[in-house]
Design a protein around this motif. Structure first.
Motif, PDB file in Angstrom:
ATOM      1  N   GLY A 189       0.919  -0.937  -0.235  1.00  0.00           N
ATOM      2  CA  GLY A 189       0.315   0.195  -0.033  1.00  0.00           C
ATOM      3  C   GLY A 189       1.081   1.543   0.224  1.00  0.00           C
ATOM      4  N   PRO A 190      -0.090   2.119  -0.471  1.00  0.00           N
ATOM      5  CA  PRO A 190      -1.653   2.598  -0.632  1.00  0.00           C
ATOM      6  C   PRO A 190      -1.685   1.958  -1.630  1.00  0.00           C
ATOM      7  CG  PRO A 190      -0.509   4.468  -0.783  1.00  0.00           C
ATOM      8  CD  PRO A 190       1.186   3.647  -0.105  1.00  0.00           C
ATOM      9  N   LEU A 191      -2.571   1.943  -2.521  1.00  0.00           N
ATOM     10  CA  LEU A 191      -3.387   1.324  -3.753  1.00  0.00           C
ATOM     11  C   LEU A 191      -5.094   2.167  -3.764  1.00  0.00           C
ATOM     12  CD1 LEU A 191      -2.425  -2.621  -2.741  1.00  0.00           C
ATOM     13  CD2 LEU A 191      -1.270  -1.260  -4.337  1.00  0.00           C
ATOM     14  N   THR A 192      -5.552   1.901  -4.664  1.00  0.00           N
ATOM     15  CA  THR A 192      -6.338   2.104  -4.937  1.00  0.00           C
ATOM     16  C   THR A 192      -7.821   0.723  -5.586  1.00  0.00           C
ATOM     17  OG1 THR A 192      -6.102   1.751  -7.920  1.00  0.00           O
ATOM     18  CG2 THR A 192      -5.952   4.138  -6.630  1.00  0.00           C
ATOM     19  N   ARG A 193      -8.860   0.851  -5.603  1.00  0.00           N
ATOM     20  CA  ARG A 193      -9.734  -0.173  -6.007  1.00  0.00           C
ATOM     21  C   ARG A 193      -9.280  -1.139  -6.781  1.00  0.00           C
ATOM     22  NH1 ARG A 193     -15.919   2.308  -4.227  1.00  0.00           N
ATOM     23  NH2 ARG A 193     -14.573   3.976  -5.216  1.00  0.00           N
ATOM     24  N   GLY A 194      -8.737  -0.015  -7.919  1.00  0.00           N
ATOM     25  CA  GLY A 194      -8.047  -0.199  -9.549  1.00  0.00           C
ATOM     26  C   GLY A 194      -6.925  -1.368  -9.068  1.00  0.00           C
ATOM     27  N   VAL A 220      -9.075   5.671   3.526  1.00  0.00           N
ATOM     28  CA  VAL A 220      -8.598   6.693   2.668  1.00  0.00           C
ATOM     29  C   VAL A 220      -7.800   7.922   2.606  1.00  0.00           C
ATOM     30  CG1 VAL A 220      -9.623   8.020   0.544  1.00  0.00           C
ATOM     31  CG2 VAL A 220     -11.413   6.073   1.299  1.00  0.00           C
ATOM     32  N   VAL A 221      -6.694   7.594   2.085  1.00  0.00           N
ATOM     33  CA  VAL A 221      -5.637   8.362   2.492  1.00  0.00           C
ATOM     34  C   VAL A 221      -5.226   9.568   1.009  1.00  0.00           C
ATOM     35  CG1 VAL A 221      -4.106   6.906   3.473  1.00  0.00           C
ATOM     36  CG2 VAL A 221      -3.959   7.068   1.230  1.00  0.00           C
ATOM     37  N   GLY A 222      -6.082   9.388   0.236  1.00  0.00           N
ATOM     38  CA  GLY A 222      -5.666  10.776  -0.854  1.00  0.00           C
ATOM     39  C   GLY A 222      -6.914  10.048  -1.977  1.00  0.00           C
ATOM     40  N   ARG A 223      -6.361  10.896  -3.305  1.00  0.00           N
ATOM     41  CA  ARG A 223      -7.417  11.471  -4.456  1.00  0.00           C
ATOM     42  C   ARG A 223      -6.374  10.951  -5.360  1.00  0.00           C
ATOM     43  NH1 ARG A 223     -12.828  10.052  -4.614  1.00  0.00           N
ATOM     44  NH2 ARG A 223     -12.396  10.721  -6.673  1.00  0.00           N
ATOM     45  N   THR A 224      -6.649  10.006  -6.622  1.00  0.00           N
ATOM     46  CA  THR A 224      -5.814   9.842  -7.930  1.00  0.00           C
ATOM     47  C   THR A 224      -6.136  11.444  -8.810  1.00  0.00           C
ATOM     48  OG1 THR A 224      -7.024   8.841  -9.472  1.00  0.00           O
ATOM     49  CG2 THR A 224      -4.799   7.144  -7.932  1.00  0.00           C
ATOM     50  N   ASP A 234     -10.042   7.216  -5.181  1.00  0.00           N
ATOM     51  CA  ASP A 234      -9.913   7.185  -4.095  1.00  0.00           C
ATOM     52  C   ASP A 234      -8.457   6.063  -3.752  1.00  0.00           C
ATOM     53  OD1 ASP A 234     -11.684   8.115  -3.234  1.00  0.00           O
ATOM     54  OD2 ASP A 234     -12.664   6.282  -2.467  1.00  0.00           O
ATOM     55  N   ILE A 235      -7.841   6.546  -2.998  1.00  0.00           N
ATOM     56  CA  ILE A 235      -6.613   5.585  -2.698  1.00  0.00           C
ATOM     57  C   ILE A 235      -6.379   4.925  -0.994  1.00  0.00           C
ATOM     58  CG2 ILE A 235      -3.899   6.191  -2.107  1.00  0.00           C
ATOM     59  CD1 ILE A 235      -4.017   8.091  -3.846  1.00  0.00           C
ATOM     60  N   TYR A 236      -5.913   3.745  -1.175  1.00  0.00           N
ATOM     61  CA  TYR A 236      -6.469   3.169   0.121  1.00  0.00           C
ATOM     62  C   TYR A 236      -5.131   3.412   1.213  1.00  0.00           C
ATOM     63  CZ  TYR A 236     -11.403   3.052  -0.981  1.00  0.00           C
ATOM     64  OH  TYR A 236     -12.785   3.191  -1.830  1.00  0.00           O
ATOM     65  N   ASP A 237      -5.266   3.269   2.582  1.00  0.00           N
ATOM     66  CA  ASP A 237      -3.706   2.208   2.956  1.00  0.00           C
ATOM     67  C   ASP A 237      -4.567   1.604   4.329  1.00  0.00           C
ATOM     68  OD1 ASP A 237      -1.313   1.446   3.409  1.00  0.00           O
ATOM     69  OD2 ASP A 237      -0.341   3.731   3.211  1.00  0.00           O
ATOM     70  N   VAL A 238      -3.661   1.079   4.994  1.00  0.00           N
ATOM     71  CA  VAL A 238      -4.039   0.577   6.354  1.00  0.00           C
ATOM     72  C   VAL A 238      -4.132   1.188   7.067  1.00  0.00           C
ATOM     73  CG1 VAL A 238      -3.426  -1.841   5.705  1.00  0.00           C
ATOM     74  CG2 VAL A 238      -1.337  -0.274   6.690  1.00  0.00           C
ATOM     75  N   ASN A 239      -4.878   1.876   7.997  1.00  0.00           N
ATOM     76  CA  ASN A 239      -4.927   2.236   9.643  1.00  0.00           C
ATOM     77  C   ASN A 239      -4.416   2.034  10.391  1.00  0.00           C
ATOM     78  OD1 ASN A 239      -5.735   3.730  11.271  1.00  0.00           O
ATOM     79  ND2 ASN A 239      -7.795   2.738  11.600  1.00  0.00           N
ATOM     80  N   PRO A 240      -2.563   2.813  10.318  1.00  0.00           N
ATOM     81  CA  PRO A 240      -1.872   2.662  11.275  1.00  0.00           C
ATOM     82  C   PRO A 240      -2.160   2.660  12.592  1.00  0.00           C
ATOM     83  CG  PRO A 240      -1.689   4.919  10.627  1.00  0.00           C
ATOM     84  CD  PRO A 240      -3.486   4.412   9.685  1.00  0.00           C
TER      85      PRO A 240
END
Length: 365
Positions: free
Chosen positions: A27-32, A60-64, A73-79
């Motif tokens: 991560g971070p990764l998009t759903r795509g 969600v940590v951002g958007r492309t 949406d850009i996803y990552d683990v919740n630290p």
């Protein structure tokens, strides 16, 4: 219907674990990105990410932007989904070094505390102090590194009052109120060398810890640390080198200082003496003597020199040991200096405790 519902829950859990593992590893990764990496359908991926967000494991940590197609949406683990602690017992100065990390692996706090008379209270006080510094009110796992072996809940070969008391590990676990693991400090240093250091790509290696106070050997065969039947694998300081001595008498800190004096070198630390060119050949000869026995039994692809002396001696000491070893062994074994400049034991404890937390999270999906 019950069987179908159960199968559906199992499949959801498998999909969530796959997505969470990818976020942890890549991560971070998009759903795509997740669809491409998992092969899941678009609706399934959206459903998986919604459930991970609802569980507090992803965010969600951002958007492309700026690329073809709509923003994503850009996803990552919740630290903040989990926290872990690493504790390293420093025998030479009677302290505990404690670090707290979050689920992403970021270190939130690191503190050093003096040992008290009671090991249980010393560890719990150290962990609580570090937790306060990190502003963390819960821990999912604690990894304790000790300069000795442990078996059946008892720590051995630690020369500090109270640390070899039977049942100590269970008492610490109860006092902490969370999962606790204990391992030898050199095994943890080997873990860090595998994940962060020069042994990343080695099929197998042995890490020889040349410390100011003690010696140890971490054995990694195919990515697995070998601990032995009673946790004593790698206690090479006790390896006999003759009728009246052992390996500690050859390359322990006091022995290195004595060897330095014999060669006209004045130093107050073995690590300082190891940087003097005049000591390279005689010290390398002694180190190679012990490594020759290790190589004859284990045949590792590489032996890493670590600890205060191994780190200070660096590449010159490693090269000298390699040359001396070729005179003693028929096996062609690479000798290398550690690739780590930080506290390898604490780094290995952090890697180990974080792996335990992540494994537990994935198994619960």
């Amino acid at each position: 219907m019950t069987q179908q519902a159960g199968s559906s829950r199992l499949l959801r859990g498998i999909n969530e674990s796959a997505a969470l593992r990818l976020l942890l590893d890549r991560g971070p990764l998009t759903r795509g990105d997740l669809r491409e990496l998992t092969g899941l359908a678009k609706p399934t991926t959206s459903d998986v990410m919604r459930r991970l967000q609802d569980a507090g494991l992803a965010l969600v940590v951002g958007r492309t932007s700026g690329g073809p197609g709509p923003n994503a949406d850009i996803y990552d683990v919740n630290p903040d989904a989990a926290y872990a602690a690493a504790v390293s017992l420093q025998e030479k100065d009677s302290t505990l070094v404690t670090a707290i990390c979050d689920l992403s692996g970021e270190v939130r706090a690191r503190v050093t505390t003096a040992l008290g008379e009671d090991p249980v209270r010393s560890v719990t006080d150290a962990v609580r102090k570090a937790s306060r510094a990190a502003k963390v009110d819960r821990l999912d796992h604690v990894q304790l590194g000790v300069p000795g072996a442990h078996h059946d809940g008892t720590i051995r070969f630690v020369h500090l009052p109270g640390w070899s008391r039977p049942g100590l590990i269970d008492d610490i676990r109860t006092a902490l109120g969370t999962e606790l693991s204990v391992d030898n400090d050199v095994n943890l240093a080997a873990t860090a060398e595998r994940s962060r250091g020069i042994a990343k790509d080695a099929d197998s290696f042995a890490l020889l810890w040349l410390g100011e106070e003690g010696l140890g050997l971490g054995i990694d065969l195919g990515g697995r640390i070998i601990r032995g039947a009673r946790g004593g694998a790698g206690e090479v300081g006790y390896m006999p080198t003759g009728p009246d001595g052992d390996f500690q008498d050859l390359v322990g800190g006091p022995a290195i200082l004595e060897l330095a004096r014999e060669h006209g070198i004045t130093a107050d630390r073995a690590a300082t003496a190891a940087t003097d060119e005049r000591l390279l050949a005689p010290l390398a000869s002694r180190v190679a003597y012990g490594i020759a026995a290790v190589v004859a039994v284990l045949d590792p692809a590489m032996v890493v020199l670590a600890g205060e002396v191994g780190q200070a001696g660096g590449a010159p000491l490693a090269a000298a040991v390699g040359a001396a070893l070729r005179e003693l062994s028929v096996l062609d074994t690479e000798i290398a200096a550690t690739g780590l400049t930080e506290d390898a034991v604490l780094l290995g404890a952090l890697d180990t405790t974080l792996t335990a937390v992540r494994t537990a999270l994935l198994s619960r999906r």
